[in-house]
Each structure stands twice: as structure tokens, then as C-alpha cells.
Write a protein that holds these residues in place. Structure first.
Motif, PDB file in Angstrom:
ATOM      1  N   MET A   1      -2.839  -5.665  -0.535  1.00  0.00           N
ATOM      2  CA  MET A   1      -3.509  -4.713  -1.401  1.00  0.00           C
ATOM      3  C   MET A   1      -2.897  -3.332  -1.187  1.00  0.00           C
ATOM      4  O   MET A   1      -2.705  -2.894  -0.064  1.00  0.00           O
ATOM      5  CB  MET A   1      -5.003  -4.713  -1.108  1.00  0.00           C
ATOM      6  N   GLU A   2      -2.592  -2.648  -2.259  1.00  0.00           N
ATOM      7  CA  GLU A   2      -1.961  -1.340  -2.192  1.00  0.00           C
ATOM      8  C   GLU A   2      -3.014  -0.260  -1.951  1.00  0.00           C
ATOM      9  O   GLU A   2      -4.054  -0.228  -2.603  1.00  0.00           O
ATOM     10  CB  GLU A   2      -1.221  -1.066  -3.502  1.00  0.00           C
ATOM     11  N   GLN A   3      -2.730   0.630  -0.989  1.00  0.00           N
ATOM     12  CA  GLN A   3      -3.652   1.716  -0.667  1.00  0.00           C
ATOM     13  C   GLN A   3      -3.255   2.950  -1.468  1.00  0.00           C
ATOM     14  O   GLN A   3      -2.087   3.306  -1.536  1.00  0.00           O
ATOM     15  CB  GLN A   3      -3.594   2.022   0.822  1.00  0.00           C
ATOM     16  N   THR A   4      -4.233   3.592  -2.097  1.00  0.00           N
ATOM     17  CA  THR A   4      -3.956   4.813  -2.847  1.00  0.00           C
ATOM     18  C   THR A   4      -4.317   6.017  -1.996  1.00  0.00           C
ATOM     19  O   THR A   4      -5.233   5.965  -1.182  1.00  0.00           O
ATOM     20  CB  THR A   4      -4.752   4.861  -4.168  1.00  0.00           C
ATOM     21  N   THR A   5      -3.568   7.081  -2.176  1.00  0.00           N
ATOM     22  CA  THR A   5      -3.809   8.316  -1.450  1.00  0.00           C
ATOM     23  C   THR A   5      -4.269   9.372  -2.432  1.00  0.00           C
ATOM     24  O   THR A   5      -3.649   9.578  -3.472  1.00  0.00           O
ATOM     25  CB  THR A   5      -2.512   8.793  -0.755  1.00  0.00           C
ATOM     26  N   LYS A   6      -5.335  10.046  -2.084  1.00  0.00           N
ATOM     27  CA  LYS A   6      -5.859  11.101  -2.932  1.00  0.00           C
ATOM     28  C   LYS A   6      -5.081  12.386  -2.657  1.00  0.00           C
ATOM     29  O   LYS A   6      -4.808  12.717  -1.504  1.00  0.00           O
ATOM     30  CB  LYS A   6      -7.346  11.301  -2.616  1.00  0.00           C
TER      31      LYS A   6
END
Length: 75
Positions: A1-6
Motif C-alpha cells: 500500500m502506498e503511503q501519502t505525505t501531506k
């Protein structure tokens, strides 16, 4: 699963600032401004450490001459 960065506030600000296309000269000048800013921050931090540690040129010269390497066993 790809982690998104804010994106943080500064990143968002920079994106908004550069919405319009810049020419090569503007890009170089902005890169130089940022480089100069961070170089100044590093210089100030080094000055602070120099004072905090009471460093002198003599102490630095002596450190260069010393051999404080970790000795490892030969297998």
C-alpha cells in the motif's frame, strides 16, 4: 500500500508562489537565494557550536593529528 505525505504550510506556500512559469534566469536566481539562505543558516549554527564548545584553531589542528579510530579485531 502506498503511503501519502501531506504537504506542510511552507511547501504549499512555495507551490502557490511558483504557479506561473519562470524563465531560466529566474530559476537560477531563486535557487541561488535558497542556497545562500541555507548556507547562512549553516554558518550561524557552526559559529554557535564553535562558541559553545570553546573551539580554537589549535584544538582543531590537534584533532587532525590525533588517531582516535576504533580498533577492530582481525578475523
Amino acid at each position: 500500500m502506498e503511503q501519502t505525505t501531506k504537504l506542510n504550510d511552507m511547501q504549499l506556500f512555495m507551490l502557490r508562489m511558483f504557479e506561473k512559469q519562470l524563465n531560466a534566469r529566474q530559476e537560477r536566481e531563486i535557487k541561488q537565494l535558497l542556497s545562500d539562505y541555507f548556507a547562512k543558516q549553516i554558518d550561524e549554527e557552526m559559529d554557535r557550536i564553535w562558541e559553545e564548545k570553546s573551539l580554537t584553531q589549535e584544538k582543531l589542528d590537534e584533532a587532525l593529528k590525533s588517531h582516535k579510530r576504533t580498533k577492530y579485531g582481525v578475523s
